[in-house]
Design a protein around this motif. Structure first.
Motif, PDB file in Angstrom:
ATOM      1  N   SER A  31       0.829  -1.203   0.000  1.00  7.91           N
ATOM      2  CA  SER A  31       0.000   0.000   0.000  1.00  7.91           C
ATOM      3  C   SER A  31       0.866   1.257   0.000  1.00  7.91           C
ATOM      4  CB  SER A  31      -0.923  -0.006   1.229  1.00  7.91           C
ATOM      5  OG  SER A  31      -1.653   1.191   1.318  1.00  7.91           O
ATOM      6  N   SER A  32       1.950   1.231   0.765  1.00  8.13           N
ATOM      7  CA  SER A  32       2.855   2.383   0.829  1.00  8.13           C
ATOM      8  C   SER A  32       3.561   2.595  -0.506  1.00  8.13           C
ATOM      9  CB  SER A  32       3.893   2.186   1.942  1.00  8.13           C
ATOM     10  OG  SER A  32       3.273   2.137   3.202  1.00  8.13           O
ATOM     11  N   ILE A  33       3.989   1.496  -1.126  1.00 10.82           N
ATOM     12  CA  ILE A  33       4.651   1.594  -2.429  1.00 10.82           C
ATOM     13  C   ILE A  33       3.684   2.167  -3.466  1.00 10.82           C
ATOM     14  CG2 ILE A  33       5.650   0.278  -4.341  1.00 10.82           C
ATOM     15  CD1 ILE A  33       6.882  -1.581  -2.285  1.00 10.82           C
ATOM     16  N   PHE A  34       2.450   1.668  -3.462  1.00 16.36           N
ATOM     17  CA  PHE A  34       1.455   2.146  -4.422  1.00 16.36           C
ATOM     18  C   PHE A  34       1.160   3.626  -4.205  1.00 16.36           C
ATOM     19  CE2 PHE A  34      -2.975   2.956  -5.639  1.00 16.36           C
ATOM     20  CZ  PHE A  34      -2.936   2.562  -6.978  1.00 16.36           C
ATOM     21  N   PHE A  35       0.984   4.035  -2.955  1.00 17.23           N
ATOM     22  CA  PHE A  35       0.687   5.431  -2.622  1.00 17.23           C
ATOM     23  C   PHE A  35       1.776   6.359  -3.168  1.00 17.23           C
ATOM     24  CE2 PHE A  35       1.074   9.195  -0.043  1.00 17.23           C
ATOM     25  CZ  PHE A  35      -0.225   9.585   0.228  1.00 17.23           C
ATOM     26  N   SER A  36       3.028   6.014  -2.885  1.00 17.63           N
ATOM     27  CA  SER A  36       4.133   6.881  -3.300  1.00 17.63           C
ATOM     28  C   SER A  36       4.376   6.814  -4.804  1.00 17.63           C
ATOM     29  CB  SER A  36       5.412   6.496  -2.551  1.00 17.63           C
ATOM     30  OG  SER A  36       5.269   6.710  -1.162  1.00 17.63           O
ATOM     31  N   ALA A  37       4.301   5.620  -5.375  1.00 16.82           N
ATOM     32  CA  ALA A  37       4.586   5.459  -6.804  1.00 16.82           C
ATOM     33  C   ALA A  37       3.591   6.229  -7.659  1.00 16.82           C
ATOM     34  CB  ALA A  37       4.567   3.979  -7.183  1.00 16.82           C
ATOM     35  N   VAL A  38       2.313   6.161  -7.317  1.00 13.21           N
ATOM     36  CA  VAL A  38       1.289   6.859  -8.095  1.00 13.21           C
ATOM     37  C   VAL A  38       1.564   8.365  -8.115  1.00 13.21           C
ATOM     38  CG1 VAL A  38      -1.143   7.539  -8.106  1.00 13.21           C
ATOM     39  CG2 VAL A  38      -0.527   5.150  -7.817  1.00 13.21           C
ATOM     40  N   ARG A  39       1.916   8.922  -6.986  1.00 12.75           N
ATOM     41  CA  ARG A  39       2.125  10.372  -6.903  1.00 12.75           C
ATOM     42  C   ARG A  39       3.457  10.797  -7.512  1.00 12.75           C
ATOM     43  NH1 ARG A  39      -1.416   8.674  -3.600  1.00 12.75           N
ATOM     44  NH2 ARG A  39      -3.071  10.036  -2.756  1.00 12.75           N
ATOM     45  N   ILE A  40       4.509  10.054  -7.238  1.00 17.28           N
ATOM     46  CA  ILE A  40       5.825  10.415  -7.779  1.00 17.28           C
ATOM     47  C   ILE A  40       5.847  10.266  -9.294  1.00 17.28           C
ATOM     48  CG2 ILE A  40       8.254   9.716  -7.859  1.00 17.28           C
ATOM     49  CD1 ILE A  40       7.977   9.042  -4.847  1.00 17.28           C
ATOM     50  N   LEU A  41       5.336   9.157  -9.797  1.00 20.78           N
ATOM     51  CA  LEU A  41       5.318   8.946 -11.245  1.00 20.78           C
ATOM     52  C   LEU A  41       4.290   9.852 -11.918  1.00 20.78           C
ATOM     53  CD1 LEU A  41       5.736   5.077 -11.379  1.00 20.78           C
ATOM     54  CD2 LEU A  41       7.463   6.838 -11.773  1.00 20.78           C
ATOM     55  N   GLY A  42       3.225  10.199 -11.185  1.00 19.83           N
ATOM     56  CA  GLY A  42       2.278  11.171 -11.726  1.00 19.83           C
ATOM     57  C   GLY A  42       2.939  12.518 -11.954  1.00 19.83           C
ATOM     58  N   GLY A  43       3.745  12.956 -10.980  1.00 20.37           N
ATOM     59  CA  GLY A  43       4.496  14.198 -11.138  1.00 20.37           C
ATOM     60  C   GLY A  43       5.487  14.112 -12.281  1.00 20.37           C
ATOM     61  N   PHE A  44       6.117  12.951 -12.430  1.00 20.27           N
ATOM     62  CA  PHE A  44       7.073  12.746 -13.533  1.00 20.27           C
ATOM     63  C   PHE A  44       6.390  12.864 -14.894  1.00 20.27           C
ATOM     64  CE2 PHE A  44       8.723   9.672 -16.623  1.00 20.27           C
ATOM     65  CZ  PHE A  44       9.992  10.170 -16.827  1.00 20.27           C
ATOM     66  N   LEU A  45       5.251  12.195 -15.056  1.00 20.61           N
ATOM     67  CA  LEU A  45       4.545  12.223 -16.339  1.00 20.61           C
ATOM     68  C   LEU A  45       4.007  13.619 -16.654  1.00 20.61           C
ATOM     69  CD1 LEU A  45       2.624   8.819 -16.141  1.00 20.61           C
ATOM     70  CD2 LEU A  45       4.655   9.357 -17.506  1.00 20.61           C
ATOM     71  N   LEU A  46       3.518  14.316 -15.629  1.00 20.17           N
ATOM     72  CA  LEU A  46       3.060  15.694 -15.840  1.00 20.17           C
ATOM     73  C   LEU A  46       4.220  16.586 -16.281  1.00 20.17           C
ATOM     74  CD1 LEU A  46       0.666  16.191 -12.786  1.00 20.17           C
ATOM     75  CD2 LEU A  46       0.006  16.132 -15.196  1.00 20.17           C
ATOM     76  N   ALA A  47       5.386  16.395 -15.665  1.00 17.56           N
ATOM     77  CA  ALA A  47       6.564  17.194 -16.020  1.00 17.56           C
ATOM     78  C   ALA A  47       7.031  16.881 -17.431  1.00 17.56           C
ATOM     79  CB  ALA A  47       7.691  16.934 -15.019  1.00 17.56           C
ATOM     80  N   CYS A  48       6.961  15.608 -17.825  1.00 16.07           N
ATOM     81  CA  CYS A  48       7.340  15.227 -19.191  1.00 16.07           C
ATOM     82  C   CYS A  48       6.432  15.902 -20.204  1.00 16.07           C
ATOM     83  CB  CYS A  48       7.256  13.710 -19.368  1.00 16.07           C
ATOM     84  SG  CYS A  48       8.633  12.811 -18.632  1.00 16.07           S
ATOM     85  N   THR A  49       5.135  15.869 -19.929  1.00 16.32           N
ATOM     86  CA  THR A  49       4.166  16.481 -20.847  1.00 16.32           C
ATOM     87  C   THR A  49       4.389  17.985 -20.960  1.00 16.32           C
ATOM     88  OG1 THR A  49       2.533  14.797 -20.249  1.00 16.32           O
ATOM     89  CG2 THR A  49       1.710  16.782 -21.338  1.00 16.32           C
ATOM     90  N   ALA A  50       4.490  18.645 -19.802  1.00 17.37           N
ATOM     91  CA  ALA A  50       4.699  20.093 -19.804  1.00 17.37           C
ATOM     92  C   ALA A  50       6.050  20.454 -20.414  1.00 17.37           C
ATOM     93  CB  ALA A  50       4.604  20.636 -18.381  1.00 17.37           C
TER      94      ALA A  50
END
Length: 258
Positions: free
Chosen positions: A62-81
């Motif tokens: 659960s902890s891995i999923f919580f952090s991975a979703v948010r960290i990788l979400g920020g990464f993908l948003l940064a890639c797009t922008a």
């Protein structure tokens, strides 16, 4: 956070060799035995044991999923922008001049300062998304912009002679030329976003995050758990980097066959 070309990436660094890993594990084990206090320097054997204790629990995943979703979400948003704004800056000089102070500021401001400032505006649950975005964006933007500007002028002149549409030029000229720069930037940014994201979680301490586990391990002087979670972060970063870069390589090969 400067631009990293594909050629430079190939020249720098090599593959991780098993014998080198074993050597440093032995050094670590020897140092731990010499100190004789696992609270100061835990042995790799104890870390692996603790990791095997954590893996079966649902809270671990659960902890891995919580952090991975948010960290990788920020990464993908940064890639797009980063890609979109780099394309805009490559086309319009004024856009590049407008973005330059913001990009320079993000590069220069320490991560800890950003974390504290952002905590004033958003909840700790989404802090790692914002911090990952801020750390990744300059890398992707700078690399993509340099990749676009390195496009072969001869190919662009040929496209103009044959009257190619902007879409065709984008897909068959600009994308293949900029892809190695984008890939090199992503390779660096993926590790950077995990480091910055988990650092943000350690300060913000959102519930059920990897950062919370690291903080609790430090508070209770549970050194083996601290090292175990650190190992989890390293492995997660490596796995996601390999998967993402493999996907990019697949796209590149498809472009080359077209």
């Amino acid at each position: 956070m400067t631009s990293i070309s594909a050629d430079k990436k190939k020249k720098g660094g090599g593959k991780i060799r098993l014998w080198a890993v074993l050597f440093w594990l032995l050094v670590w084990q020897g140092a731990s035995m010499a100190i004789g206090q696992e609270i100061l320097l835990v042995s790799p054997v104890s870390v692996v044991k603790k990791l095997f204790e954590l893996v079966p629990s649902g809270e671990f995943w659960s902890s891995i999923f919580f952090s991975a979703v948010r960290i990788l979400g920020g990464f993908l948003l940064a890639c797009t922008a980063g890609v979109l704004l780099a394309a805009l800056a490559a086309k319009y000089k004024r856009a590049e001049e407008l973005l330059a102070p913001a990009v320079l500021t993000v590069k220069a401001v320490p991560v800890a300062s950003f974390i504290i400032l952002v905590l004033i505006w958003i909840s700790s649950r989404n802090l790692s998304v914002c911090i990952s975005f801020l750390m990744v964006f300059p890398v992707i933007y700078t690399n993509t912009l340099n990749g676009i500007r390195s496009t072969d002028r001869g190919l662009l002149e040929m496209a103009a002679v044959f009257g190619m549409s902007p879409w065709v030029k984008l897909w068959y000229i600009y994308v293949p030329q900029a892809m190695p720069y984008f890939r090199a930037g992503c390779s660096v940014a993926l590790g950077l976003c995990w480091k910055a994201g988990t650092a943000a979680e350690v300060i913000g301490i959102p519930d059920r995050s990897i950062g919370e586990k690291l903080y609790n391990a430090k508070v209770y002087l549970n050194t083996s758990e601290l090292f175990a979670w650190t190992l989890v972060i390293v492995l997660a970063s490596l796995i996601f980097e390999k998967l993402f870069l493999a996907a990019l390589d697949g796209v590149t090969k498809r472009l080359e066959r077209m």
